[in-house]
Write an enzyme that holds these catalytic residues in place. Structure first.
Site, short mmCIF file in Angstrom:
data_model
loop_
_atom_site.label_atom_id
_atom_site.label_comp_id
_atom_site.label_asym_id
_atom_site.label_seq_id
_atom_site.Cartn_x
_atom_site.Cartn_y
_atom_site.Cartn_z
N HIS A 18 0.55 -12.81 -1.42
CA HIS A 18 -0.51 -12.60 -0.44
C HIS A 18 -0.81 -13.95 0.20
CE1 HIS A 18 -3.82 -10.24 1.28
NE2 HIS A 18 -4.47 -11.38 1.28
N ASP A 52 0.80 -1.24 0.00
CA ASP A 52 0.00 0.00 0.00
C ASP A 52 0.83 1.28 0.00
OD1 ASP A 52 -1.92 -1.93 0.36
OD2 ASP A 52 -3.02 -0.87 1.90
N CYS A 64 -4.19 -6.28 -3.12
CA CYS A 64 -2.96 -7.03 -2.82
C CYS A 64 -2.76 -8.31 -3.62
CB CYS A 64 -2.93 -7.36 -1.32
SG CYS A 64 -3.06 -5.91 -0.26
#
Length: 573
Positions: A151, A59, A97
């Site tokens: 992820h 992020d 993600c």
């Protein structure tokens, strides 16, 4: 400043303790497991290629000193940039993600991985695609994953794609399981699961934080690898500034609240199609945001709370910078700076109130643009002499002088190009370009290597002077970055940010050049993964020269047939 000093000593002591762990005990864990993907085969050694340190952040938009941000304190990342080629227009292929990470780690776009959510594993769901670390592993590298690289969960087979991608089991911090627990102390002394969460590290479970643990483990592995003769590919994934914005409270001192402004455009643009808006549901679920009783989907957060979010995001970035500084300092310390390529990037950006939006989940620049830099010894910088430090640690609390990137490139580039780019930089054979249909092709990439931009000087683009109503004339030969985002409906829903595959009804395909961002939202069938470009629900067109913040959508009063054809032709081929 005394508190900051204590924090630095605490982190350095922890890292040093881990770095000096017994090498003998660690070596058995590093025996390369020669397991290829299903149907694959392990390859020979690489000869004299360089090591790779691949740093990916969760992020992180390009709010860094080396990207021209005058507020954020990021001396260690800026120092890396001063020795690197820095791309100022790099974009993720989907601003969430799992889809973004699977895309750049396989070198395939989301329409090829068929991952738009978090709930499928590409090797089973779409095709047995080789990954970037797998390719390095099959070429004789020891491949290691620390922190959040893939992820976690279904999208990486609950294993971070081990053993296909990694030589040893991936490391995850023991304290990451507390990430969403009630660890934020409120003014009433009670603990909450807040969005804004400056903390005392000593009060946290285990007396540490996940990114601190990640740095410690990465440094330990560097110490192990300095004694081995095998090349390595070490991927290090940092979680901050992902929410919750939980970081050592000392970093707040870097950002007095009176210096924090609102976003330049903290309102929902008048001509923004409702399908394009992301209602930031994950933010709304945090205790401190819940208490504000903000209306769904557009209700703005109070100005003072917006400033608190922005303050904590910047503080989390400086906390991240400290971790990166400690890691790069360790690379120096073990004598590997002259033989290791360092890549620094993020999986996507994060809105900080622009367009009345927070988090990612959109096609805007603030959600899709990422930092991207490559340090390549003897290519981006001259070789350091013996004993000379390339990356001495810089304290973000005292370091003020900005560092200029070694070389900036303004070409549009995409994260999907990372696989082929790193292969070329390491001296490996660059995987072939994927054919039009590649679901049954194990090794190919949909992103061309961008090494060609390292060496060549950038030519100035000649602007056409025919006005912005005829976009056929604008930068037709410029490189393009493509992103996309799914939606369940034409209007904001509670699952608009993260719709499950079965609920996707619309796909927003977005094309970014140096001059414009063009997005079309079209009908999408999740059963056969098809987009119907004859059924356009909405569109967006922003001209960057006059509208850099992408607030004035001129889609409905501009001729753009050429752009529509361009995006359709690209997606078909």
């Amino acid at each position: 400043m005394a508190d900051a000093g204590r924090l630095f000593c605490f982190l350095m002591a922890s890292c040093a303790a881990f770095a000096l762990s017994s090498l003998a005990a660690a070596v058995p864990r590093l025996r390369t497991r020669r397991t290829a993907g299903p149907g694959g085969a392990a390859g020979p050694g690489t000869g004299d290629g360089m090591n790779v340190l691949f740093i990916v952040v969760d992020d992180l938009r390009p709010v860094l000193g080396c990207y021209g941000d005058n507020l954020v304190k990021s001396p260690n990342i800026d120092q890396l940039a001063s020795q690197s080629i820095v791309f100022s227009n790099a974009y993720a292929q989907q601003a969430v993600c799992a889809p973004s990470r699977v895309s750049f780690l396989t070198g395939r776009r989301p329409d090829t991985t068929r991952l738009y959510d978090f709930y499928s594993y590409w090797r089973v769901h779409s095709g047995n695609y080789s990954t970037m670390p797998q390719y390095f592993k099959e070429n004789g590298y020891v491949t290691m994953s620390v922190g959040k690289v893939f992820h976690p969960g279904i999208s990486s087979n609950y294993s971070d794609d081990y053993p296909y991608s990694w030589s040893i089991p991936p490391f995850h911090p023991s304290t990451e399981k507390y990430e969403n627990d009630k660890t934020c102390r409120g003014k009433d002394g009670r603990l909450y699961a807040n969005l804004v969460c400056p903390i005392d590290v000593t009060e946290m479970p285990g007396g540490t934080l996940p990114d601190i643990e990640t740095t410690e483990e990465a440094i330990r592995l560097l110490n192990v690898m300095k004694t081995k003769k095998q090349k390595f590919f070490l991927a290090v994934g940092y979680h901050k500034p992902h929410i919750p914005l939980r970081y050592p409270q000392e970093f707040l001192k870097l950002y007095p609240l009176e210096n924090i402004t609102l976003a330049p455009d903290p309102w929902v643009p008048e001509k923004l199609p409702p399908v394009a808006y992301n209602p930031w549901v994950d933010i709304r679920q945090r205790d401190d945001v819940k208490a504000l009783n903000v209306t769904f989907p557009y209700g703005p957060l109070p100005d003072d709370f917006q400033r608190l979010i922005r303050q904590s995001y910047y503080a989390a970035v400086s906390y991240l910078d400290m971790q990166v500084g400690l890691l790069l300092n360790a690379l120096d310390y073990v004598g590997l700076s002259n033989s290791t390529i360092v890549v620094f990037t993020a999986d996507h950006g994060w809105s900080l109130g622009e367009h009345g939006e927070w988090a990612k989940y959109s096609n805007f620049d603030v959600a899709t643009q990422v930092p991207l830099m490559f340090y390549v010894p003897r290519m981006t910088t001259s070789s350091a002499s013996q004993g000379e430090r390339v990356f001495p640690y810089l304290d973000p609390f005292s370091h003020i002088v900005g560092l200029v990137p070694q070389g900036q490139r303004k070409k549009m580039v995409e994260l999907v190009s990372l696989f082929s780019t790193l292969a070329e930089l390491a001296g490996l054979q660059v995987p072939p370009a994927c054919p039009e249909t590649s679901f049954h092709v194990a090794l190919c990439t949909e992103g061309a290597s961008i090494v060609r931009y390292f060496k060549s000087s950038e030519q100035k683009v000649q602007k056409k002077e025919n006005g912005c109503n005829d976009t056929n004339k604008y930068y037709s030969e410029e490189p393009v970055a493509f992103s996309q985002y799914p939606r369940p409906a034409d209007t904001p829903q509670w699952d608009s940010d993260k719709p499950k595959l079965k609920d996707i009804r619309i796909m927003g395909y977005s094309m970014r050049t140096i001059d414009y961002r063009y997005t079309v939202w079209v009908q999408f069938n999740p059963e056969n993964f098809s987009a119907d470009f004859e059924d356009v629900h909405a569109g967006e067109l922003y001209m960057m020269e006059t509208d850099p913040n992408q607030d004035n959508n001129i889609y409905n009063n501009t001729l753009h047939g050429h752009l529509f054809k361009k995006i359709v032709d690209f997606l078909k081929h």
